[in-house]
Design an enzyme around this catalytic site. Structure first.
Site, short mmCIF file in Angstrom:
data_model
loop_
_atom_site.label_atom_id
_atom_site.label_comp_id
_atom_site.label_asym_id
_atom_site.label_seq_id
_atom_site.Cartn_x
_atom_site.Cartn_y
_atom_site.Cartn_z
N LYS A 35 0.83 -1.20 0.00
CA LYS A 35 0.00 0.00 0.00
C LYS A 35 0.87 1.26 0.00
CE LYS A 35 -3.86 -0.53 2.55
NZ LYS A 35 -4.58 -0.55 3.84
N THR A 122 -13.52 4.86 14.00
CA THR A 122 -14.81 4.73 14.69
C THR A 122 -14.66 3.72 15.82
OG1 THR A 122 -15.91 5.20 12.62
CG2 THR A 122 -17.24 4.17 14.33
N PHE A 153 -16.65 11.55 8.88
CA PHE A 153 -17.95 11.16 8.32
C PHE A 153 -17.87 10.89 6.83
CE2 PHE A 153 -18.52 13.98 11.95
CZ PHE A 153 -19.25 13.16 12.80
N PHE A 253 -31.50 9.31 1.64
CA PHE A 253 -31.45 8.06 2.41
C PHE A 253 -32.81 7.44 2.60
CE2 PHE A 253 -27.28 6.60 3.83
CZ PHE A 253 -26.52 7.51 3.12
N CYS A 264 -18.89 0.19 6.91
CA CYS A 264 -19.23 1.02 8.08
C CYS A 264 -20.58 0.72 8.69
CB CYS A 264 -19.16 2.49 7.69
SG CYS A 264 -17.50 3.03 7.32
N LYS A 327 -22.05 -0.16 -3.11
CA LYS A 327 -22.79 1.00 -3.60
C LYS A 327 -22.05 1.52 -4.84
CE LYS A 327 -20.68 4.87 -1.17
NZ LYS A 327 -20.92 6.01 -0.31
C1 UDX Z 1 -21.32 5.72 5.58
C2 UDX Z 1 -21.74 7.08 6.12
O1 UDX Z 1 -22.62 7.73 5.20
C3 UDX Z 1 -20.53 7.93 6.35
O2 UDX Z 1 -20.91 9.18 6.91
C4 UDX Z 1 -19.60 7.20 7.31
O3 UDX Z 1 -18.43 7.95 7.51
C5 UDX Z 1 -19.24 5.82 6.75
O4 UDX Z 1 -20.43 5.10 6.48
P1 UDX Z 1 -20.56 4.79 3.19
O5 UDX Z 1 -20.42 3.46 3.85
O6 UDX Z 1 -19.50 5.28 2.27
O7 UDX Z 1 -20.71 5.93 4.31
O8 UDX Z 1 -21.90 4.73 2.37
P2 UDX Z 1 -23.32 5.45 2.34
O9 UDX Z 1 -23.38 6.36 1.19
O10 UDX Z 1 -23.72 5.97 3.67
O11 UDX Z 1 -24.24 4.19 1.98
C6 UDX Z 1 -24.32 3.08 2.86
C7 UDX Z 1 -25.19 1.99 2.31
O12 UDX Z 1 -26.55 2.37 2.33
C8 UDX Z 1 -24.90 1.60 0.84
O13 UDX Z 1 -24.92 0.19 0.75
C9 UDX Z 1 -26.05 2.21 0.07
O14 UDX Z 1 -26.34 1.50 -1.10
C10 UDX Z 1 -27.18 2.11 1.09
N1 UDX Z 1 -28.25 3.09 0.90
C11 UDX Z 1 -28.00 4.42 1.00
C12 UDX Z 1 -29.56 2.66 0.66
O15 UDX Z 1 -29.82 1.46 0.58
N2 UDX Z 1 -30.55 3.59 0.53
C13 UDX Z 1 -30.32 4.92 0.63
O16 UDX Z 1 -31.29 5.69 0.49
C14 UDX Z 1 -29.01 5.34 0.85
#
Ligand code: UDX
Length: 437
Positions: A35, A122, A153, A253, A264, A327
């Protein structure tokens, strides 16, 4: 100011490059030699839009370097950021703190002068207070070594923007002087008007898990509504749009579908439940068990629906899977709902072909027995059913007529509710969404 960033995964690599971009002299440290080599050469070891450019500019400025030598890094820095991972413990809900604890134990004996150690990982509430006394106990500089907690975040796919222009900065400090140091570190976003919340260590630790618990709850809420919509023939997308117009609720969301995954949300809510239990406050978070259960149910539901759509038996059925990352705009496949579904379908006898714009290599490593194709069209060739499992823009832009020419049956299950049902139906497809009539 000289800063060390300890742990150069997603969080640390982006932070190190971002801080150098802001003008600090930064060294990123990791035990993973591959890395460090890759980052030193300007190659980002994961997919993150915009990251390579920030990394390369920062390296070229001479203000950023990477090393595997903790001692060398610790020597010159006034601020040390802890950015190592806190995964879920094997077979348990609680967080595995071995990397954080290990780092603090290796770092402390190297701290010979006053400095500020800032935790970003975290962690379960209470960890910061414990680490602060451990540092004081082990560091030659003793009480001159302070600890602050500054949760991060950042979202994958937006990591650079979230690092350089966060929507808030939260710092937990035990001494006002530490807050002043952190204000200096974050002078640039502060000048842009970013809200600043200074609080105690425990509250800062809690903000992070509470934020993730809230987001997970919001997603599971709308997915529970999707279950009800399915039972009544209502449309969860229209429902979410209508709810979202209420400014107290908001539309973000509230996308119902296959649910949340990633490195996360799932592990953070479980660790939060476990910590509440240790603190004797488990009742306060018992609802999060339901949030987790609703979320996992979505994956089963998609497998069930796919099976039902092909007549009740998956043996010998060819499935084209669109998406492997947890995602879009990410190559991260940790706890990816898409891969859970793909794996289950295969276990139940289907021949599964997966395509993802960026997560193919990672997916192959974790699920080597699934079939992989190098385009959406190739993954869907001769498919009896197409499953849309990660909402990449590339999939939204697919021409359903063109895809219809390669499949054996025009049947699509849109587990992210982002394809246009009218367009797909007009092209002769049987379209099925989640929580939609
Ligand atoms: C998350 C938090 O948003 C972030 O603030 C923290 O620091 C780390 O965890 P991340 O894991 O990058 O970030 O993804 P995020 O965009 O939050 O999506 C999380 C999951 O929720 C994904 O699998 C996404 O597909 C799902 N999701 C999101 C839904 O199913 N529906 C929604 O409306 C939004």
């Amino acid at each position: 100011m000289r800063i060390s960033v300890l742990g150069t995964g997603y969080l640390g690599a982006t932070l190190a490059a971002g801080l150098a971009q802001l003008g600090f002299d930064v060294v990123g440290v990791d035990t993973d030699k591959t890395k460090i080599k890759s980052l030193s050469e300007g190659d980002v070891p994961f997919y993150e839009p915009g990251m390579e450019e920030v990394l390369r500019t920062s390296l070229a400025s001479g203000r950023l370097r990477f090393s595997t030598e903790l001692a060398e890094a610790a020597e010159g820095a006034e601020v040390h950021f802890i950015c190592v991972g806190t995964p879920q413990r094997r077979g348990e809900n609680a967080a595995d703190l071995r990397y954080v604890d290990g780092l603090v134990d290796s770092l402390a004996p190297l701290l010979r002068r006053d400095c500020l150690v800032v935790g970003k990982s975290t962690v379960p509430v209470g960890t910061a207070a414990r680490l602060a006394s451990r540092l004081r106990e082990l560091a030659p500089a003793g009480a001159g070594v302070h600890l602050a907690w500054n949760p991060e975040f950042l979202r994958e796919g937006f990591a650079v923007a979230d690092t350089l222009h966060p929507d808030r900065i939260v710092v937990g400090v035990a001494d006002p002087a530490d807050e002043a140091v952190l204000r200096e570190v974050y002078a640039a976003p502060l000048a842009e008007g970013t809200p600043w919340v200074a609080t105690d260590l425990a509250t800062a630790e809690l903000v992070k898990v509470a934020a993730n618990a809230f987001l997970a709850t919001k997603i599971s809420f709308i997915n529970a509504m999707a279950e009800l919509c399915e039972a009544t023939g209502a449309d969860v997308v229209a429902l979410a749009d209508a709810l979202g117009h209420d400014q107290r609720i908001g539309r973000r969301f509230l996308n119902a579908g296959l649910g949340f995954g990633g490195g996360c949300l799932p592990k953070d809510i479980r660790a939060f439940i476990a910590r509440a239990g240790e603190l004797g406050a488990d009742e306060a978070l018992s609802f999060l068990k339901e949030v987790d259960a609703i979320n996992l149910r979505r994956r089963e539901r998609v497998v069930e629906l796919a099976r039902a759509e092909v007549g009740g038996d998956l043996h010998g059925v060819r499935v084209g899977v669109l998406g492997a990352a947890f995602k879009p705009d990410s190559d991260d496949i940790r706890d990816s709902p898409a891969l859970t579904v793909a794996g289950q379908l295969q276990l139940q006898g289907a021949t599964v072909n997966v395509y993802d714009p960026k997560a193919m290599d990672n997916a192959r490593q974790l699920f080597p027995t699934l079939g992989y194709a190098d385009s959406a069209l190739a993954a869907c060739r001769d498919a009896d059913i197409v499953l849309h499992l990660t909402e990449w823009r590339e999939f939204r832009d697919l021409d359903p007529a063109r895809l219809g020419e390669v499949v054996s049956c025009r049947r699509v299950l849109d587990a992210r509710n982002t394809l246009d049902p009218l367009a797909w139906r007009a092209a002769g497809w049987t379209y099925r969404g989640l929580g939609r009539p």
